[in-house]
Design an enzyme around this catalytic site. Structure first.
Site, PDB file in Angstrom:
ATOM      1  N   CYS A   1       5.058   5.913   2.544  1.00  0.00           N
ATOM      2  CA  CYS A   1       4.125   4.789   2.579  1.00  0.00           C
ATOM      3  C   CYS A   1       4.268   4.079   3.922  1.00  0.00           C
ATOM      4  O   CYS A   1       5.392   3.837   4.376  1.00  0.00           O
ATOM      5  CB  CYS A   1       4.419   3.838   1.427  1.00  0.00           C
ATOM      6  SG  CYS A   1       3.352   2.389   1.365  1.00  0.00           S
TER       7      CYS A   1
ATOM      8  N   HIS B   1      -2.199   6.578  -4.934  1.00  0.00           N
ATOM      9  CA  HIS B   1      -1.347   5.698  -4.130  1.00  0.00           C
ATOM     10  C   HIS B   1      -2.115   4.445  -3.690  1.00  0.00           C
ATOM     11  O   HIS B   1      -1.613   3.323  -3.808  1.00  0.00           O
ATOM     12  CB  HIS B   1      -0.849   6.484  -2.908  1.00  0.00           C
ATOM     13  CG  HIS B   1       0.089   5.749  -2.021  1.00  0.00           C
ATOM     14  ND1 HIS B   1       1.441   5.980  -2.007  1.00  0.00           N
ATOM     15  CD2 HIS B   1      -0.124   4.785  -1.089  1.00  0.00           C
ATOM     16  CE1 HIS B   1       2.016   5.196  -1.113  1.00  0.00           C
ATOM     17  NE2 HIS B   1       1.089   4.453  -0.538  1.00  0.00           N
ATOM     18  N   GLU B   2      -3.345   4.632  -3.191  1.00  0.00           N
ATOM     19  CA  GLU B   2      -4.113   3.491  -2.675  1.00  0.00           C
ATOM     20  C   GLU B   2      -4.611   2.575  -3.794  1.00  0.00           C
ATOM     21  O   GLU B   2      -4.607   1.351  -3.639  1.00  0.00           O
ATOM     22  CB  GLU B   2      -5.267   3.964  -1.796  1.00  0.00           C
ATOM     23  CG  GLU B   2      -4.849   4.781  -0.581  1.00  0.00           C
ATOM     24  CD  GLU B   2      -3.734   4.183   0.260  1.00  0.00           C
ATOM     25  OE1 GLU B   2      -3.681   2.937   0.405  1.00  0.00           O
ATOM     26  OE2 GLU B   2      -2.897   4.947   0.766  1.00  0.00           O
TER      27      GLU B   2
ATOM     28  N   HIS C   1      -1.782   0.404  -4.691  1.00  0.00           N
ATOM     29  CA  HIS C   1      -1.647  -0.716  -3.750  1.00  0.00           C
ATOM     30  C   HIS C   1      -2.569  -1.868  -4.145  1.00  0.00           C
ATOM     31  O   HIS C   1      -2.155  -3.027  -4.174  1.00  0.00           O
ATOM     32  CB  HIS C   1      -1.983  -0.285  -2.322  1.00  0.00           C
ATOM     33  CG  HIS C   1      -0.813   0.192  -1.533  1.00  0.00           C
ATOM     34  ND1 HIS C   1       0.318  -0.566  -1.331  1.00  0.00           N
ATOM     35  CD2 HIS C   1      -0.605   1.353  -0.873  1.00  0.00           C
ATOM     36  CE1 HIS C   1       1.176   0.112  -0.589  1.00  0.00           C
ATOM     37  NE2 HIS C   1       0.643   1.281  -0.300  1.00  0.00           N
TER      38      HIS C   1
END
Length: 163
Positions: free
Chosen positions: A89, A131-132, A135
């Site tokens: 990351c 992953h995004e 976030h």
């Protein structure tokens, strides 16, 4: 527009869920240009708005030279059992750990003109989509790690020169 500085683990903006984008104005258009400019740098697969300090729901991606973005993305479908996948990351520089991720994922949202956008795929794209969106929900990948791996990762964070 501009390549923006990446916020590092420990910054409260990374632990906060991002607000949906209600109106697409020049500020949002500038944000999208900055997200795209920021993800275009080599070695970057994705950048979420909160990683550049903006608490709005948008991210950009760069997978094998395919660069794009999604406004108000929602992870609508995953397929397959999660498998340990090597992951890093930008907000946690220098660390790389196996993270459980589904092998296929779909995200739905809109573009700057309000048109529907669907991004789906497997492999690195599926990993980046998960992953995004994490976030944007205030989740950093470290919290997805198995307990022993997470303990190691947190020690590495504490011992890093950037924390």
């Amino acid at each position: 527009m501009a390549v923006r500085e990446i916020r590092l683990y420990g910054d409260p903006v990374l632990r906060s869920a991002c607000a949906p984008i209600e109106n697409i104005d020049e500020g949002v258009r500038a944000l999208i240009r900055d997200l795209v400019d920021t993800v275009e740098l080599p070695g970057r697969a994705g950048v979420a708005a909160n990683q550049i300090g903006v608490g709005l729901r948008a991210f950009s991606y760069n997978i094998d030279g395919d660069i794009g973005y999604v406004i108000n993305p929602v992870l609508t479908e995953v397929r397959g059992e999660p498998v340990p996948t090597g992951e890093g990351c930008l907000s946690v520089p220098g660390l790389w750990h196996d993270t459980p991720r589904h092998p296929w994922a779909r995200v739905e949202g809109i573009d700057v003109d309000g048109n529907p956008v669907v991004v789906e795929g497997e492999g690195l794209l599926a990993q980046a989509l998960q992953h995004e969106t994490d976030h944007l929900d205030g989740i950093v990948y470290l919290s997805r790690l198995e307990a022993d791996t997470r303990k190691l990762a947190m020690r590495q964070v504490r011992e890093s020169d950037w924390f």
